[in-house]
Scaffold this active site. Structure first.
Site, PDB file in Angstrom:
ATOM      1  N   ASN A 142       0.824  -1.203   0.000  1.00 56.43           N
ATOM      2  CA  ASN A 142       0.000   0.000   0.000  1.00 56.43           C
ATOM      3  C   ASN A 142       0.864   1.261   0.000  1.00 56.43           C
ATOM      4  O   ASN A 142       1.985   1.268   0.520  1.00 56.43           O
ATOM      5  CB  ASN A 142      -0.914   0.008   1.227  1.00 56.43           C
ATOM      6  CG  ASN A 142      -1.822  -1.204   1.261  1.00 56.43           C
ATOM      7  OD1 ASN A 142      -2.148  -1.765   0.217  1.00 56.43           O
ATOM      8  ND2 ASN A 142      -2.229  -1.613   2.456  1.00 56.43           N
ATOM      9  N   HIS A 159       5.852  -0.376  -2.677  1.00 61.47           N
ATOM     10  CA  HIS A 159       5.483   0.447  -3.837  1.00 61.47           C
ATOM     11  C   HIS A 159       5.612   1.940  -3.568  1.00 61.47           C
ATOM     12  O   HIS A 159       5.051   2.752  -4.298  1.00 61.47           O
ATOM     13  CB  HIS A 159       4.058   0.117  -4.282  1.00 61.47           C
ATOM     14  CG  HIS A 159       3.902  -1.289  -4.751  1.00 61.47           C
ATOM     15  ND1 HIS A 159       2.715  -1.994  -4.656  1.00 61.47           N
ATOM     16  CD2 HIS A 159       4.796  -2.152  -5.317  1.00 61.47           C
ATOM     17  CE1 HIS A 159       2.881  -3.210  -5.144  1.00 61.47           C
ATOM     18  NE2 HIS A 159       4.131  -3.327  -5.551  1.00 61.47           N
ATOM     19  N   CYS A 170      16.193  15.412 -10.900  1.00 60.45           N
ATOM     20  CA  CYS A 170      17.333  15.420  -9.973  1.00 60.45           C
ATOM     21  C   CYS A 170      17.204  14.426  -8.831  1.00 60.45           C
ATOM     22  O   CYS A 170      18.136  14.243  -8.049  1.00 60.45           O
ATOM     23  CB  CYS A 170      17.533  16.826  -9.400  1.00 60.45           C
ATOM     24  SG  CYS A 170      16.176  17.404  -8.334  1.00 60.45           S
ATOM     25  N   CYS A 218       9.813  20.885 -10.486  1.00 60.59           N
ATOM     26  CA  CYS A 218      10.736  20.804  -9.361  1.00 60.59           C
ATOM     27  C   CYS A 218      11.364  22.164  -9.094  1.00 60.59           C
ATOM     28  O   CYS A 218      11.844  22.834 -10.017  1.00 60.59           O
ATOM     29  CB  CYS A 218      11.831  19.782  -9.661  1.00 60.59           C
ATOM     30  SG  CYS A 218      13.137  19.690  -8.422  1.00 60.59           S
ATOM     31  N   CYS A 221      15.400  21.856  -9.996  1.00 59.38           N
ATOM     32  CA  CYS A 221      15.947  21.685 -11.347  1.00 59.38           C
ATOM     33  C   CYS A 221      14.936  21.902 -12.464  1.00 59.38           C
ATOM     34  O   CYS A 221      15.297  21.830 -13.636  1.00 59.38           O
ATOM     35  CB  CYS A 221      16.567  20.298 -11.480  1.00 59.38           C
ATOM     36  SG  CYS A 221      15.355  18.954 -11.607  1.00 59.38           S
ATOM     37  N   SER A 259      -4.391  -9.150   0.839  1.00 57.02           N
ATOM     38  CA  SER A 259      -3.872  -9.042  -0.526  1.00 57.02           C
ATOM     39  C   SER A 259      -4.252 -10.274  -1.331  1.00 57.02           C
ATOM     40  O   SER A 259      -4.124 -11.405  -0.852  1.00 57.02           O
ATOM     41  CB  SER A 259      -2.346  -8.900  -0.526  1.00 57.02           C
ATOM     42  OG  SER A 259      -1.838  -8.887  -1.857  1.00 57.02           O
ATOM     43  N   ASN A 284      -7.471 -13.120   3.999  1.00 55.41           N
ATOM     44  CA  ASN A 284      -7.966 -12.253   2.931  1.00 55.41           C
ATOM     45  C   ASN A 284      -9.400 -12.624   2.597  1.00 55.41           C
ATOM     46  O   ASN A 284      -9.779 -13.801   2.673  1.00 55.41           O
ATOM     47  CB  ASN A 284      -7.094 -12.406   1.675  1.00 55.41           C
ATOM     48  CG  ASN A 284      -7.446 -11.398   0.597  1.00 55.41           C
ATOM     49  OD1 ASN A 284      -7.257 -10.197   0.787  1.00 55.41           O
ATOM     50  ND2 ASN A 284      -7.960 -11.854  -0.531  1.00 55.41           N
ATOM     51  N   ILE A 285     -10.199 -11.647   2.227  1.00 54.02           N
ATOM     52  CA  ILE A 285     -11.542 -11.932   1.735  1.00 54.02           C
ATOM     53  C   ILE A 285     -11.445 -12.284   0.254  1.00 54.02           C
ATOM     54  O   ILE A 285     -11.031 -11.464  -0.554  1.00 54.02           O
ATOM     55  CB  ILE A 285     -12.476 -10.722   1.926  1.00 54.02           C
ATOM     56  CG1 ILE A 285     -12.610 -10.366   3.403  1.00 54.02           C
ATOM     57  CG2 ILE A 285     -13.861 -11.021   1.342  1.00 54.02           C
ATOM     58  CD1 ILE A 285     -13.434  -9.114   3.661  1.00 54.02           C
ATOM     59  N   CYS A 302      -9.424  -8.276   7.800  1.00 52.56           N
ATOM     60  CA  CYS A 302      -8.167  -8.189   8.552  1.00 52.56           C
ATOM     61  C   CYS A 302      -8.382  -7.600   9.941  1.00 52.56           C
ATOM     62  O   CYS A 302      -7.873  -8.142  10.932  1.00 52.56           O
ATOM     63  CB  CYS A 302      -7.156  -7.335   7.788  1.00 52.56           C
ATOM     64  SG  CYS A 302      -6.592  -8.057   6.241  1.00 52.56           S
TER      65      CYS A 302
END
Length: 312
Positions: A142, A159, A170, A218, A221, A259, A284-285, A302
């Site tokens: 997540n 992730h 940069c 940014c 830069c 998951s 998990n469902i 969960c």
């Protein structure tokens, strides 16, 4: 290794079983139906956790739906079931300024609500397990920062995290909250009625509604800014994957929580666990890609189960 507005609309027991508690008000639209817990499966999971001394935990979107964050794949309630919308692809984001403009306009509208979500009982239970010395390492797929908010320290955000922004030029990393202020300053008169919240923190708006939205570059830069998350079509940093594999080798049991493991970036660790003969349990469902690997399988929410299981 820890990888350094207005309200939005929300889309829409038997013998041997334990009754399921109700899903908290306001988030049930995103949590798949799960009416009972098999008592025998729950006992097996308790035994599994009790025997583990260095537990490796992998969490996914199913642990955060109870905090009001929708997922992609849940039957009937996930984004793919509810709409024909699909998440931004990395190649499109990098290639197209218009795509980036549309992405950030949606993200700007969704950020106040997305960033306000808080950990639920599942996150807090796992934090307690860590404090008790049960969890050797926790890897989350997540990007919502809820494990960090819960107080986890032995954590890798596989992730990335939507609360950070990366410059593709940069490499500078900055807080997403700071970028929100820059958006507001650049777009003082921009505002539209937004649609449903999506899993990654944006909202659904029509493309033409983003035409006049201004996107900053940014400050260091002038490069392209992107959330420090792994977009669809992108790959997880190799050093992060190697680090997680290292923590997995040190573990003596693996627990998957929330998951379906449909994305290979998470599933690869289950394949590695099977290869090294590390026992696996899955909470998990609905079915997962690694059900054939698991010695314990619990089909339930969960938050409900993790608060019942004792870490000792």
């Amino acid at each position: 290794m820890r990888l350094p507005m207005r309200p939005l609309a929300l889309c829409a027991g038997a013998p041997g079983k334990r009754p399921s508690s109700s899903v908290p008000t306001g988030v049930q639209s995103f949590v798949p139906h799960s009416s009972t817990i098999d008592a025998d499966a729950l006992d097996r999971l308790q035994d599994f956790v009790s025997r583990a001394t260095r537990l490796f935990v992998i969490t996914g979107a199913g642990i955060s739906t109870e905090s009001g964050i929708p997922d992609y794949r849940s039957e009937g309630v996930g984004l793919y079931a509810r709409t024909d919308r699909r998440p931004m692809q990395y190649a499109e984001y990098v290639r197209s300024a218009k795509s980036r403009q549309r992405y950030w306009a949606r993200n700007y509208l969704g950020w106040p609500q997305f960033s306000s979500h808080q950990p639920n009982s599942g996150h807090l239970a796992l934090r307690h397990w860590e404090e008790q010395g049960k969890i050797h390492w926790l890897v989350t797929q997540n990007v919502d920062a809820l494990h960090s908010k819960a107080g986890h320290h032995r954590l890798t955000e596989l992730h990335g995290c939507a609360h950070r922004v990366l410059c593709l030029g940069c490499g500078a990393v900055s807080p997403r909250a700071d970028l929100q202020k820059r958006f507001t300053a650049l777009n003082p008169d921009w505002g539209i009625q937004s649609g449903c919240v999506a899993p990654d923190g944006d909202v659904f708006i029509e493309d033409e509604q983003a035409l006049h939205f201004r996107v900053p570059s940014c400050k260091d830069c002038g490069g392209i800014l992107k959330p420090q998350v792994t977009f669809f079509g992108d790959t997880v940093d190799r050093r992060t994957v190697q680090f997680v594999h290292g923590r997995l080798v040190e573990a003596d049991a693996v627990l998957v929580a929330g998951s379906s493991l449909q994305v290979y970036s998470g599933y690869r660790f289950l394949l590695a666990a099977a290869e090294q003969k590390t026992p696996v349990a899955i909470l998990n469902i609905g079915p997962t890609r690694a059900d054939h690997i698991a010695e314990v399988r619990v089909n339930a929410r969960c938050g409900e189960v993790l608060t019942i299981i004792q870490p000792h």
